[in-house]
Write a protein that holds these residues in place. Structure first.
Motif, PDB file in Angstrom:
ATOM      1  N   UNK A 139       0.847  -1.189   0.000  1.00  0.00           N
ATOM      2  CA  UNK A 139       0.000   0.000   0.000  1.00  0.00           C
ATOM      3  C   UNK A 139       0.881   1.237   0.000  1.00  0.00           C
ATOM      4  N   UNK A 140       0.562   2.204  -0.861  1.00  0.00           N
ATOM      5  CA  UNK A 140       1.297   3.471  -0.917  1.00  0.00           C
ATOM      6  C   UNK A 140       0.466   4.568  -0.274  1.00  0.00           C
ATOM      7  N   UNK A 141       1.049   5.270   0.669  1.00  0.00           N
ATOM      8  CA  UNK A 141       0.442   6.463   1.263  1.00  0.00           C
ATOM      9  C   UNK A 141       1.183   7.682   0.734  1.00  0.00           C
ATOM     10  N   UNK A 142       0.445   8.694   0.312  1.00  0.00           N
ATOM     11  CA  UNK A 142       1.097   9.873  -0.228  1.00  0.00           C
ATOM     12  C   UNK A 142       0.180  11.079  -0.223  1.00  0.00           C
ATOM     13  N   UNK A 186      -2.110   4.855  11.291  1.00  0.00           N
ATOM     14  CA  UNK A 186      -0.906   4.562  10.517  1.00  0.00           C
ATOM     15  C   UNK A 186       0.080   3.717  11.309  1.00  0.00           C
ATOM     16  N   UNK A 187       0.126   3.932  12.625  1.00  0.00           N
ATOM     17  CA  UNK A 187       1.019   3.130  13.470  1.00  0.00           C
ATOM     18  C   UNK A 187       0.603   1.665  13.424  1.00  0.00           C
ATOM     19  N   UNK A 188      -0.716   1.411  13.355  1.00  0.00           N
ATOM     20  CA  UNK A 188      -1.219   0.039  13.367  1.00  0.00           C
ATOM     21  C   UNK A 188      -1.308  -0.572  11.969  1.00  0.00           C
ATOM     22  N   UNK A 189      -1.041   0.222  10.933  1.00  0.00           N
ATOM     23  CA  UNK A 189      -1.281  -0.251   9.569  1.00  0.00           C
ATOM     24  C   UNK A 189      -0.420  -1.461   9.215  1.00  0.00           C
ATOM     25  N   UNK A 190       0.841  -1.493   9.661  1.00  0.00           N
ATOM     26  CA  UNK A 190       1.710  -2.621   9.328  1.00  0.00           C
ATOM     27  C   UNK A 190       1.344  -3.888  10.086  1.00  0.00           C
ATOM     28  N   UNK A 191       0.427  -3.769  11.052  1.00  0.00           N
ATOM     29  CA  UNK A 191      -0.013  -4.946  11.802  1.00  0.00           C
ATOM     30  C   UNK A 191      -1.312  -5.512  11.259  1.00  0.00           C
ATOM     31  N   UNK A 196       4.128   1.824   2.227  1.00  0.00           N
ATOM     32  CA  UNK A 196       5.222   2.653   1.747  1.00  0.00           C
ATOM     33  C   UNK A 196       4.743   4.099   1.677  1.00  0.00           C
ATOM     34  N   UNK A 197       5.633   5.019   1.979  1.00  0.00           N
ATOM     35  CA  UNK A 197       5.317   6.443   1.847  1.00  0.00           C
ATOM     36  C   UNK A 197       5.745   6.896   0.455  1.00  0.00           C
TER      37      UNK A 197
END
Length: 609
Positions: free
Chosen positions: A254-257, A309-314, A325-326
């Motif tokens: 996933x890309x965040x931008x 966003x802190x929990x997104x990778x979990x 990814x940013x």
């Protein structure tokens, strides 16, 4: 006795006289009698004998043939109709249809459907409409709610234009789904997951300084829920892909931008596990506000997503792990990480190299310590404790003077060359110079066009300096060509280990020549990132820069502008931006994307290869 010849009129009248043949019992014009080939008709006894013979050799129902020495004669049993078709019972009607189908099969050479189509096409439009109407078959074309909604958002037209379109198409026997069903589909997609408000944003004044003004802010409160919803819909419609092993099979990227354009800042995300991850149809805007992308404004709009966003990778969607990814341009990345930008003492978002050290080749100075999130947090706390922005600003050299551009003969020739391959100078200075423009500008033929235009302008306007310009042109030709080799490698989706090593060598040759040809030139931050971090990033992910780039975020501005024109009549700024966001979320729904017919692929010209 003198006999006069008959006149032409009398002769013509005699030729039109009907003559009766006593052999075949047919009537014909006298003029045709000489060429008449008479076949004697059967007598009554002969007819009875032939009927008895056919009955004896033919089946009760079916087809039989008699040899003739050439093409056989085909006979078929056809039941005599004593009553019209409209008055018979269903059983008789089926029997007649079956017989007619058998006849079509014989006459058509085994393709009765093709013959039936030809029969229908041979009728006039009025006859066909009358035939379908009498049979109770409607020739009306019906378009469902999802397809009509896809037309609405694809053409960026408001509801009143859809009503007008419905009346026009109705006159041509095309029926669109009702508005109520369309709104129900739209509500199911958006799911009331949009909030809007007037928020206090910071605006820079032309006279200097800043002021707070209320501006519309529209956002999706639950970002994780929206990501999960789109992942589920893409999984249901079989749109998820792992790009032939580029992405691990147990991961979803996933890309965040974010990017500012068209008067609004748009924070977005893109699912990389689709066929076209950088397309507008795969770019989901989850936060939008009508103000600049300053530090303060980004905090106001995006702080609400910090915990998510802190929990997104979990997060795990189905059996897949979400990897975030940013994505964005250098300005956005600097603001997002809280860095001071290109003019800062340590401008690189990936390492702690000093600005002055970037001019030294990598092989002489080695890699600088990497920048980490914990390190950024520690430096930010130190900045707060120091309480003096002037101390930090003193260690930077902010550039405040703009670039003065001269519209001379060189600029005009450059414009002509750029426009020759679809690139405009205004796009570069307006911040709209995207990857497609770079791809076009770095083709060998286009590099030659650019530099030839400069050389021609020099020979025409500065002949006494043409030799010096030619020497400089050769330098730029080599620089552009060497950089084009780098671009050709990192622009691919998948990069194997062999091409990783090749990329490293091409970057080394490019920077080495650049420093030799232009010894007094500054090494900009992006050139440092290419030298120090491009190869290690590609080796880590084995994907090119395009796959995780920000092209979709840059292209979404035009889509929002197009949607905005359909809702300019709404006076409330927040409600207007909410309508645009709803239309955007509907347009990127996988069901809506699947309803849009793909464009016909054009043949590539020689210049495109």
């Amino acid at each position: 006795m003198h006999i006069k010849p008959a006149s032409n009129l009398v002769l013509l009248m005699l030729k039109d006289v009907l003559v009766h043949c006593t052999i075949c019992t047919r009537d014909m014009r006298a003029a045709m009698y000489e060429h008449h080939e008479c076949t004697p008709s059967l007598t009554h006894e002969e007819q009875r004998s032939a009927a008895k013979l056919i009955k004896r050799i033919s089946p009760e129902k079916g087809v039989f043939q008699l040899p003739t020495g050439g093409t056989p004669i085909t006979f078929m049993h056809v039941t005599n109709a004593h009553n019209p078709t409209t008055t018979v019972c269903t059983r008789t009607l089926k029997s007649r249809c079956s017989e007619l189908q058998d006849i079509r099969r014989i006459v058509s050479g085994g393709e009765p459907s093709a013959l039936l189509q030809s029969e229908v096409l041979s009728l006039s439009n009025e006859e066909r409409k009358s035939l379908l109407k009498e049979a109770g078959i409607s020739d009306e074309i019906k378009i469902g709610p999802a397809e009509v909604l896809a037309i609405k958002v694809g053409l960026a037209i408001p509801w009143n234009k859809i009503r007008l379109l419905r009346r026009w198409l109705k006159a041509s026997n095309v029926s669109l789904a009702c508005e109520e069903r369309m709104r129900h589909v739209s509500k199911r997609i958006v799911d009331d997951n949009i909030q809007g408000e007037l928020a206090p944003f910071s605006f820079t004044l032309t006279s200097g300084g800043e002021e707070l003004r209320a501006a519309p802010l529209v956002f999706i409160p639950n970002l994780i829920q929206k990501v999960t919803q789109l992942l589920d819909e893409n999984h249901r419609t079989s749109r998820l892909t792992w790009h032939n092993g580029v992405i691990p099979e147990n991961e979803v990227w996933l890309k965040l931008g974010g990017d500012k354009g068209g008067g609004t800042f748009k924070a977005n995300f893109q699912i990389v596990n689709v066929a076209a991850p950088n397309s507008v149809q795969n770019t989901c805007v989850f936060c939008c506000f009508a103000a600049g992308d300053s530090f303060a404004n980004l905090h106001i709009a995006l702080d609400r997503y910090k915990e998510q966003c802190i929990k997104s990778n979990e997060i795990t969607c189905r059996q897949y792990t979400l990897k975030v990814f940013l994505s964005g341009d250098y300005e956005f990345l600097s603001k997002f990480y809280g860095l001071s930008g290109a003019s800062g003492a340590h401008p690189c978002p990936f390492c702690l190299i000093a600005n002055a050290e970037m001019a030294t080749p990598l092989i002489e100075r080695g890699h600088a310590p990497p920048r980490t999130l914990d390190g950024i947090e520690e430096q930010y706390l130190f900045y707060l404790v120091s309480g003096s922005e002037a101390k930090i600003a003193a260690s930077t050299r902010a550039v405040k003077k703009g670039f003065l551009f001269n519209e001379g003969p060189f600029v005009k020739e450059l414009d002509k060359a750029l426009q020759g391959f679809g690139v405009h100078r205004q796009q570069y200075f307006g911040g709209a110079f995207v990857g497609n423009h770079v791809h076009a500008a770095l083709k060998v033929s286009n590099i030659n066009k650019l530099l030839t235009s400069i050389l021609c302008a020099a020979r025409a306007n500065l002949p006494h300096k043409a030799e010096m310009v030619e020497n400089e042109t050769v330098k730029f030709l080599n620089v552009f060509t060497l950089f084009a080799k780098c671009h050709a490698i990192y622009d691919n989706n998948f990069i194997d280990e062999t091409n990783v090593e090749k990329l490293g060598q091409c970057i080394k040759e490019f920077l080495s020549y650049f420093r030799t040809a232009f010894p007094g030139a500054t090494i900009p931050i992006k050139m440092h990132m290419l030298e120090d971090h491009a190869t290690e990033w590609v080796r880590l992910t084995h994907v090119g820069f395009g796959l995780l780039g920000e092209q979709g975020a840059e292209s979404i501005h035009a889509k929002f502008n197009s949607l905005g024109r359909a809702y300019t009549a709404i006076p409330d700024r927040v409600e207007r931006l909410k309508c645009i966001m709803k239309e955007h979320l509907v347009s990127i729904a996988p069901d809506m994307v699947a309803a849009i017919p793909p464009p016909k692929k054009r043949k590539k010209s020689l210049d495109d290869t």
